[in-house]
Scaffold this motif. Structure first.
Motif, mmCIF file in Angstrom:
data_model
loop_
_atom_site.group_PDB
_atom_site.id
_atom_site.type_symbol
_atom_site.label_atom_id
_atom_site.label_comp_id
_atom_site.label_asym_id
_atom_site.label_seq_id
_atom_site.Cartn_x
_atom_site.Cartn_y
_atom_site.Cartn_z
ATOM 1 N N ILE A 33 0.860 -1.180 0.000
ATOM 2 C CA ILE A 33 0.000 0.000 0.000
ATOM 3 C C ILE A 33 0.898 1.232 0.000
ATOM 4 O O ILE A 33 1.808 1.335 0.830
ATOM 5 C CB ILE A 33 -0.941 0.077 1.213
ATOM 6 C CG1 ILE A 33 -1.918 -1.093 1.253
ATOM 7 C CG2 ILE A 33 -1.732 1.389 1.190
ATOM 8 C CD1 ILE A 33 -2.942 -1.007 2.368
ATOM 9 N N VAL A 34 0.644 2.143 -0.906
ATOM 10 C CA VAL A 34 1.286 3.461 -0.910
ATOM 11 C C VAL A 34 0.164 4.483 -0.949
ATOM 12 O O VAL A 34 -0.627 4.509 -1.896
ATOM 13 C CB VAL A 34 2.222 3.644 -2.112
ATOM 14 C CG1 VAL A 34 2.819 5.054 -2.107
ATOM 15 C CG2 VAL A 34 3.333 2.597 -2.100
ATOM 16 N N ILE A 514 -0.580 -9.437 10.693
ATOM 17 C CA ILE A 514 -1.077 -8.085 10.495
ATOM 18 C C ILE A 514 -1.275 -7.910 8.995
ATOM 19 O O ILE A 514 -0.641 -8.610 8.194
ATOM 20 C CB ILE A 514 -0.093 -7.037 11.069
ATOM 21 C CG1 ILE A 514 -0.775 -5.676 11.252
ATOM 22 C CG2 ILE A 514 1.161 -6.914 10.205
ATOM 23 C CD1 ILE A 514 0.061 -4.697 12.077
ATOM 24 N N THR A 515 -2.138 -7.005 8.595
ATOM 25 C CA THR A 515 -2.323 -6.742 7.173
ATOM 26 C C THR A 515 -1.642 -5.433 6.797
ATOM 27 O O THR A 515 -1.379 -4.570 7.653
ATOM 28 C CB THR A 515 -3.812 -6.645 6.809
ATOM 29 O OG1 THR A 515 -4.370 -5.473 7.422
ATOM 30 C CG2 THR A 515 -4.574 -7.886 7.259
ATOM 31 N N ALA A 516 -1.390 -5.288 5.505
ATOM 32 C CA ALA A 516 -0.850 -4.014 5.028
ATOM 33 C C ALA A 516 -1.834 -2.886 5.316
ATOM 34 O O ALA A 516 -1.435 -1.755 5.624
ATOM 35 C CB ALA A 516 -0.539 -4.100 3.539
ATOM 36 N N MET A 577 8.676 -3.937 5.307
ATOM 37 C CA MET A 577 9.046 -2.562 5.654
ATOM 38 C C MET A 577 7.765 -1.734 5.724
ATOM 39 O O MET A 577 6.755 -2.037 5.072
ATOM 40 C CB MET A 577 10.040 -1.972 4.655
ATOM 41 C CG MET A 577 9.565 -1.876 3.225
ATOM 42 S SD MET A 577 8.751 -0.309 2.843
ATOM 43 C CE MET A 577 8.189 -0.612 1.158
ATOM 44 N N ALA A 578 7.816 -0.669 6.526
ATOM 45 C CA ALA A 578 6.681 0.242 6.643
ATOM 46 C C ALA A 578 7.192 1.572 7.178
ATOM 47 O O ALA A 578 8.117 1.612 7.986
ATOM 48 C CB ALA A 578 5.607 -0.327 7.572
ATOM 49 N N GLY A 579 6.573 2.639 6.717
ATOM 50 C CA GLY A 579 6.980 3.955 7.192
ATOM 51 C C GLY A 579 6.476 5.057 6.283
ATOM 52 O O GLY A 579 5.357 4.979 5.745
ATOM 53 N N TYR A 580 7.320 6.066 6.091
ATOM 54 C CA TYR A 580 6.927 7.271 5.379
ATOM 55 C C TYR A 580 7.970 7.631 4.332
ATOM 56 O O TYR A 580 9.165 7.402 4.521
ATOM 57 C CB TYR A 580 6.784 8.444 6.357
ATOM 58 C CG TYR A 580 5.806 8.180 7.473
ATOM 59 C CD1 TYR A 580 4.455 8.456 7.321
ATOM 60 C CD2 TYR A 580 6.237 7.640 8.697
ATOM 61 C CE1 TYR A 580 3.554 8.212 8.349
ATOM 62 C CE2 TYR A 580 5.341 7.393 9.724
ATOM 63 C CZ TYR A 580 3.996 7.671 9.548
ATOM 64 O OH TYR A 580 3.106 7.427 10.555
ATOM 65 N N VAL A 590 2.476 7.344 3.033
ATOM 66 C CA VAL A 590 2.620 6.167 3.890
ATOM 67 C C VAL A 590 2.890 4.990 2.971
ATOM 68 O O VAL A 590 2.197 4.806 1.966
ATOM 69 C CB VAL A 590 1.344 5.922 4.717
ATOM 70 C CG1 VAL A 590 1.357 4.524 5.319
ATOM 71 C CG2 VAL A 590 1.213 6.957 5.828
ATOM 72 N N VAL A 591 3.906 4.197 3.289
ATOM 73 C CA VAL A 591 4.260 3.055 2.447
ATOM 74 C C VAL A 591 4.391 1.807 3.313
ATOM 75 O O VAL A 591 4.990 1.840 4.391
ATOM 76 C CB VAL A 591 5.563 3.327 1.659
ATOM 77 C CG1 VAL A 591 6.718 3.643 2.591
ATOM 78 C CG2 VAL A 591 5.912 2.158 0.748
ATOM 79 N N VAL A 592 3.787 0.720 2.854
ATOM 80 C CA VAL A 592 3.851 -0.567 3.548
ATOM 81 C C VAL A 592 4.109 -1.656 2.519
ATOM 82 O O VAL A 592 3.445 -1.688 1.468
ATOM 83 C CB VAL A 592 2.532 -0.885 4.297
ATOM 84 C CG1 VAL A 592 2.634 -2.248 4.981
ATOM 85 C CG2 VAL A 592 2.208 0.197 5.316
#
Length: 620
Positions: A33-34, A514-516, A577-580, A590-592
């Motif tokens: 997800i972006v 957990i999900t994106a 990875m996840a963050g900004y 937001v990127v996951v």
């Protein structure tokens, strides 16, 4: 169950498809997800970072020519929050009418990384395959944990809602590895506050006569995630400063704030000596880990020194050497924690030279007792009794000790010492930047112990324990089921996606999911939160710091270098990875991304897939 929209299965961008192909992965292995967040003209992300190397002007980055689109919040906490052992004191901010840009020397990054991974005065035992890349060639690094339509929210502070720029399999539950750490660290910021501190308090029984305590010293553990051996020394020094030099009794450690949280250190991957497998505890000392430093002697031997030292426990001070490659501790030292001594059953490879091996002790309470005794003695003090570490509050009526005379006087109603921890902002910097598992567990458990929002609904046993305690300041006792329920209730109250399934909060698990969509919603909610600065500053910067520092080595021309704040995760079949990300247009995202497979992944081929996602996002 959330049904993914049809466009979630649309073709991925060509660079991401190509990277998946190179890694022998398919689109079904990944969730992405972006999502744009915020306002182009009012970014909440820190200033972007440009890495230069003045040692070779030909190698200076030319990539930041597009930085004229950068906007930065002048009040972001990367400028104002003091952290321990980070890059904040080594960066220069350059501003003009259009942009704010941090410039940092490549050698500063190198020095910073060396400092982290070298045994210094206060060792950080970061628990991450990504954070400590010291795997021997034939060892499987998968055994370690790194130790990473619009999503709507009820958060009233969200001003703008965007449709995802990229949305691929967002609702597939996946194992997140250490990206799970983003959940308890943010919930702690929201419920406890960025400035929250843990107070370890010290009481005594009996009476003080001159510099002698005729009674017991009681240390009430607070769940402090980072009671390093140096900070423990300061705690005991404050006790000494009250005038006590000799204890005619015992030192009793009350770790009852966390109940039944000890675990089998071999259960996860049969590697009980690795610090990332350490158990949480109400009075966790130095992550239950010893640093063993080797010093070659030149006569087929090496000397050994230890930090911290353990009292009443035999530690060998010398070992034979042999011709061999230096590997992990299990190969080079073959340590075994026995009842009264540490046994080293192999000679040390000469190639290790001066080297530090970190070894976890299997029991947090016994380890704390050994270190407390050693530190008390090192300050020149004496103890007639022993250090007793227990998971029940001190209560003279329930003790089996025979007390008489002055020692029978009840416990002091107020603490003689109240020692504050580093604040939560500093603690989560360590957790997310360097992926420290046991610190995360301490924070997750502390949410259940210190968050007062749901106390009216707490089980009766906790209320009874608090009322019966002799202590003036007594937090609620908690265990894992209670703490995880607390986290789940927070999620259901504040977010709209179904809560993730946590088992410990650190991501050191194979049954947690957990999900994106979960992570994307959490990160979007956090973006508009008052404590966002503390949260985003805890993340590694792509190509610069933390567990995402090697992004620039894998993808030297990436547009995400210095423009992405990321938490990573790695397990044997997980890369995440996840963050900004701050896009070149000035838009924040937001990127996951989470990759799961049924078989073991090669992290050196899977990680570039997520690098491609960061690069693609930064180019927007």
């Amino acid at each position: 169950m959330i049904i993914a929209p049809a466009y979630a299965q649309a073709a991925l961008p060509a660079p991401i498809e190509a990277s998946l192909s190179r890694a022998n992965l398919t689109a079904s292995d990944i969730s992405l997800i972006v999502t744009p967040v915020g306002n182009k003209n009012a970014s909440r992300l820190p200033a972007s970072v440009q890495v230069i190397d003045s040692r070779d002007t030909d190698r200076q980055s030319t990539r930041p020519s597009d930085y004229n689109a950068v906007t930065a919040n002048e009040n972001n906490s990367s400028q104002n929050v003091t952290k321990t052992d980070n890059l904040a004191t080594n960066i220069t901010t350059h501003t003009d009418s259009q942009s704010a840009l941090i410039t940092i020397e490549q050698r500063t990054i190198e020095q910073h990384e060396r400092k982290i991974h070298t045994y210094t005065n206060d060792p950080y035992t970061y628990q991450s395959v990504e954070g400590i890349p010291t795997v021997v060639p034939d060892e499987n690094p998968s055994l370690t944990n790194d130790d990473n339509s619009a999503v709507s929210t009820d958060n009233a502070s969200v001003k703008i809602s965007f449709s995802p720029l990229l949305n691929h399999q967002p609702d597939v539950p996946r194992t997140p590895a250490s990206t799970m750490k983003l959940v308890p660290t943010f919930i702690a910021l929201d419920t406890l506050g960025a400035g929250f501190v843990w107070h370890t308090r010290v009481y005594h029984t009996g009476i003080q006569v001159g510099d002698t305590l005729m009674g017991d010293l009681i240390i009430q553990g607070s769940g402090d995630p980072k009671m390093t051996h140096e900070r423990l020394k300061q705690l005991l020094y404050q006790v000494q400063a009250t005038g006590i030099r000799h204890i005619n009794g015992d030192i009793i450690v009350d770790s009852s704030i966390f109940e039944s949280v000890s675990k089998d250190p071999a259960a996860f991957d049969n590697a009980p000596l690795r610090p990332y497998n350490a158990s949480p505890d109400g009075f966790l000392v130095n992550f239950s880990t010893v640093g063993i430093k080797t010093h070659p002697l030149g006569n087929d031997h090496a000397s050994l020194t230890y930090k911290p030292r353990l009292a009443n426990y035999q530690l060998p001070n010398k070992i034979r050497t042999r011709d061999a490659a230096c590997g992990q501790v299990s190969y080079s030292l073959s340590p075994q924690w026995q009842a009264e001594r540490l046994a080293l059953n192999a000679s040390l490879p000469k190639s290790c030279g001066e080297h530090v091996f970190y070894v976890a002790y299997p029991d947090a309470k016994t380890f704390a007792a050994h270190v407390i005794a050693a530190k008390w003695q090192a300050l020149g003090n004496t103890l007639s009794g022993q250090v007793i570490s227990q998971e029940t509050p001190y209560n003279a009526k329930n003790t089996s000790k025979l007390v008489h005379g002055l020692t029978a006087i009840t416990m002091s109603p107020l603490p003689m010492v109240s020692y504050p921890s580093l604040d939560l902002t500093q603690q989560i910097y360590d957790i997310n930047h360097f992926s420290n598992n046991v610190m995360t567990e301490q924070v997750a458990l502390s949410i259940g112990a210190y968050d007062t929002t749901e106390r009216a609904n707490m089980p009766a046993k906790n209320s009874t324990q608090k009322a019966a305690s002799l202590y003036q300041y007594q937090p609620m006792h908690t265990d894992y089921p209670a703490a995880l329920t607390h986290i789940s209730q927070w999620w259901q109250t504040n977010l709209s996606t179904p809560p993730p399934y946590l088992t410990n909060g650190s991501g050191l698990c194979r049954d947690c999911t957990i999900t994106a969509a979960n992570l994307s919603e959490l990160l979007t909610y956090a973006y508009n939160h008052p404590s966002f600065d503390a949260y985003v500053d805890s993340l590694g910067i792509a190509g610069v710091s933390g567990t995402i520092a090697a992004h620039s080595e894998r993808l030297p021309d990436s547009a995400a270098i210095g423009r992405a704040w990321i938490k990573t995760g790695t397990l044997n079949n997980v890369t995440s990875m996840a963050g900004y990300v701050k896009g070149l247009s000035g838009q924040d995202y937001v990127v996951v991304g989470m990759i799961n497979t049924d078989q073991a992944l090669n992290p050196y081929t899977a990680r570039p897939v997520l690098d491609a996602v960061l690069d693609w996002t930064a180019q927007r």
